[in-house]
Design a protein around this motif. Structure first.
Motif, PDB file in Angstrom:
ATOM      1  N   ILE A  26       0.691  -1.398   0.345  1.00 57.96           N
ATOM      2  CA  ILE A  26      -0.320  -0.122  -0.053  1.00 57.96           C
ATOM      3  C   ILE A  26       0.918   1.194   0.135  1.00 57.96           C
ATOM      4  O   ILE A  26       1.609   1.687   1.008  1.00 57.96           O
ATOM      5  N   PRO A  27       0.937   2.291  -1.552  1.00 56.67           N
ATOM      6  CA  PRO A  27       1.459   3.343  -1.106  1.00 56.67           C
ATOM      7  C   PRO A  27       0.873   3.746   0.143  1.00 56.67           C
ATOM      8  O   PRO A  27      -0.238   4.240   0.038  1.00 56.67           O
ATOM      9  N   PHE A  28       1.840   5.481   0.238  1.00 53.25           N
ATOM     10  CA  PHE A  28       0.384   6.796   0.976  1.00 53.25           C
ATOM     11  C   PHE A  28      -0.592   7.107   0.411  1.00 53.25           C
ATOM     12  O   PHE A  28      -0.926   7.237   1.608  1.00 53.25           O
ATOM     13  N   TYR A  29      -0.352   7.145  -0.758  1.00 53.28           N
ATOM     14  CA  TYR A  29      -1.423   8.055  -1.593  1.00 53.28           C
ATOM     15  C   TYR A  29      -2.685   6.866  -0.889  1.00 53.28           C
ATOM     16  O   TYR A  29      -3.973   7.120  -1.805  1.00 53.28           O
ATOM     17  N   LYS A  30      -2.282   5.887  -1.387  1.00 56.11           N
ATOM     18  CA  LYS A  30      -3.141   5.308  -1.179  1.00 56.11           C
ATOM     19  C   LYS A  30      -4.289   4.533   0.250  1.00 56.11           C
ATOM     20  O   LYS A  30      -5.169   3.175   0.567  1.00 56.11           O
ATOM     21  N   LEU A  31      -3.546   4.519   1.316  1.00 54.59           N
ATOM     22  CA  LEU A  31      -3.726   4.283   2.459  1.00 54.59           C
ATOM     23  C   LEU A  31      -3.909   4.867   3.371  1.00 54.59           C
ATOM     24  O   LEU A  31      -4.509   5.849   3.344  1.00 54.59           O
ATOM     25  N   SER A  32      -5.353   4.052   3.694  1.00 50.81           N
ATOM     26  CA  SER A  32      -6.254   4.955   4.270  1.00 50.81           C
ATOM     27  C   SER A  32      -6.594   3.748   5.946  1.00 50.81           C
ATOM     28  O   SER A  32      -6.381   3.110   5.856  1.00 50.81           O
ATOM     29  N   ILE A  33      -6.772   4.404   7.458  1.00 56.12           N
ATOM     30  CA  ILE A  33      -6.143   3.990   8.510  1.00 56.12           C
ATOM     31  C   ILE A  33      -7.473   4.580   9.210  1.00 56.12           C
ATOM     32  O   ILE A  33      -7.175   5.532   9.336  1.00 56.12           O
ATOM     33  N   TYR A  34      -8.790   3.711   9.917  1.00 54.80           N
ATOM     34  CA  TYR A  34      -9.125   3.981  10.762  1.00 54.80           C
ATOM     35  C   TYR A  34      -8.858   3.713  12.239  1.00 54.80           C
ATOM     36  O   TYR A  34      -9.002   2.095  11.889  1.00 54.80           O
ATOM     37  N   LYS A  35      -9.306   4.116  13.458  1.00 56.66           N
ATOM     38  CA  LYS A  35      -9.618   3.239  14.675  1.00 56.66           C
ATOM     39  C   LYS A  35     -10.688   3.676  14.560  1.00 56.66           C
ATOM     40  O   LYS A  35     -11.609   4.275  14.804  1.00 56.66           O
ATOM     41  N   GLY A  36     -11.634   2.194  15.459  1.00 53.74           N
ATOM     42  CA  GLY A  36     -13.155   2.068  15.332  1.00 53.74           C
ATOM     43  C   GLY A  36     -13.331   1.531  16.366  1.00 53.74           C
ATOM     44  O   GLY A  36     -12.531   2.320  17.790  1.00 53.74           O
ATOM     45  N   ASP A  37     -14.403   1.327  17.012  1.00 54.08           N
ATOM     46  CA  ASP A  37     -14.017   0.679  18.207  1.00 54.08           C
ATOM     47  C   ASP A  37     -13.787  -0.421  18.882  1.00 54.08           C
ATOM     48  O   ASP A  37     -13.493  -1.272  17.881  1.00 54.08           O
ATOM     49  N   LEU A  38     -13.513  -0.413  19.791  1.00 55.07           N
ATOM     50  CA  LEU A  38     -12.665  -1.657  21.262  1.00 55.07           C
ATOM     51  C   LEU A  38     -11.310  -1.499  20.526  1.00 55.07           C
ATOM     52  O   LEU A  38     -11.222  -2.846  20.181  1.00 55.07           O
ATOM     53  N   ALA A  39     -10.665  -1.003  20.360  1.00 55.99           N
ATOM     54  CA  ALA A  39      -9.780  -0.926  19.367  1.00 55.99           C
ATOM     55  C   ALA A  39      -8.992  -1.807  18.231  1.00 55.99           C
ATOM     56  O   ALA A  39      -8.051  -2.347  18.429  1.00 55.99           O
ATOM     57  N   ILE A  40     -10.220  -1.651  17.777  1.00 53.88           N
ATOM     58  CA  ILE A  40      -9.057  -2.523  15.710  1.00 53.88           C
ATOM     59  C   ILE A  40      -9.323  -1.032  15.208  1.00 53.88           C
ATOM     60  O   ILE A  40     -10.229   0.326  14.732  1.00 53.88           O
ATOM     61  N   TYR A  41      -7.694  -1.310  14.741  1.00 58.38           N
ATOM     62  CA  TYR A  41      -7.615   0.192  13.329  1.00 58.38           C
ATOM     63  C   TYR A  41      -7.815  -0.914  12.023  1.00 58.38           C
ATOM     64  O   TYR A  41      -7.704  -2.300  12.046  1.00 58.38           O
ATOM     65  N   SER A  42      -8.543   0.132  11.210  1.00 57.81           N
ATOM     66  CA  SER A  42      -8.773  -1.147   9.628  1.00 57.81           C
ATOM     67  C   SER A  42      -7.714  -0.641   8.773  1.00 57.81           C
ATOM     68  O   SER A  42      -7.702   0.771   8.938  1.00 57.81           O
ATOM     69  N   ILE A  43      -6.987  -0.831   7.675  1.00 57.60           N
ATOM     70  CA  ILE A  43      -6.049  -0.589   7.133  1.00 57.60           C
ATOM     71  C   ILE A  43      -6.636  -0.598   5.420  1.00 57.60           C
ATOM     72  O   ILE A  43      -7.005  -2.020   5.292  1.00 57.60           O
ATOM     73  N   TYR A  44      -6.832   0.559   5.133  1.00 62.54           N
ATOM     74  CA  TYR A  44      -7.691   0.169   3.521  1.00 62.54           C
ATOM     75  C   TYR A  44      -6.774   0.553   2.259  1.00 62.54           C
ATOM     76  O   TYR A  44      -5.776   1.203   2.214  1.00 62.54           O
ATOM     77  N   ARG A  45      -6.801  -0.391   0.939  1.00 61.44           N
ATOM     78  CA  ARG A  45      -6.294   0.516  -0.203  1.00 61.44           C
ATOM     79  C   ARG A  45      -6.992   0.291  -1.192  1.00 61.44           C
ATOM     80  O   ARG A  45      -7.517  -1.221  -1.307  1.00 61.44           O
ATOM     81  N   ASP A  46      -7.968   0.712  -1.796  1.00 60.00           N
ATOM     82  CA  ASP A  46      -8.977   0.396  -2.996  1.00 60.00           C
ATOM     83  C   ASP A  46     -10.139  -0.951  -2.642  1.00 60.00           C
ATOM     84  O   ASP A  46     -10.309  -0.459  -0.750  1.00 60.00           O
TER      85      ASP A  46
END
Length: 141
Positions: free
Chosen positions: A86-106
């Motif tokens: 995942i290059p930085f320009y496509k990287l999305s990171i979200y912090k959700g409930d209960l200490a869950i991190y979501s790492i997205y690419r497309d």
């Protein structure tokens, strides 16, 4: 880009290096304070990654490697190792409930549990590095 990195294939290595840069040197790793995450436990994934993970009965886990222009998320299935590049320009990171991190690419995503301070510290470092080094315009790519 989801690739099999089990074997030392120069074509795959060149594609990864072109997308997220070559790995940091040892001196740069010391300066940054480490480039790898602790062991991350996967809670949910996109369908393509899920189809790879259900092939074995092992616990679903991954790790994240910081690169100069992005990140590489590695996980294992059976005896194979896969990488989500995942290059930085496509990287999305979200912090959700209960200490869950979501790492997205497309259309690919991996959700991991952040139940320790070390995991939270790594994601803070990753987000800070991305903010300082991500391209700000199309010419920077």
């Amino acid at each position: 880009m989801l690739v099999n990195v089990s074997y030392n294939d120069r074509k795959v290595t060149r594609k990864i290096d072109a997308e997220v840069g070559k790995p940091f040197t040892l001196k740069e790793r010391w300066a940054i304070g480490g480039i790898g995450s602790p062991q991350l436990f996967i809670t949910e994934t996109s369908i393509e990654i899920r189809n790879l993970l259900i092939l074995d009965n092992n616990r679903d886990q991954c790790n994240v490697e910081l690169r100069p222009k992005g990140v590489v998320v590695r996980f294992r299935s059976r005896l194979e190792t896969y990488a989500l590049v995942i290059p930085f320009y496509k990287l999305s990171i979200y912090k959700g409930d209960l200490a869950i991190y979501s790492i997205y690419r497309d259309h690919h995503f991996i959700k991991v549990r952040a139940d320790t301070k070390a995991v939270q510290k790594f994601f803070r470092k990753l987000l800070d590095y991305k903010a300082d080094n991500a391209p700000t315009s199309i010419e920077d790519l």
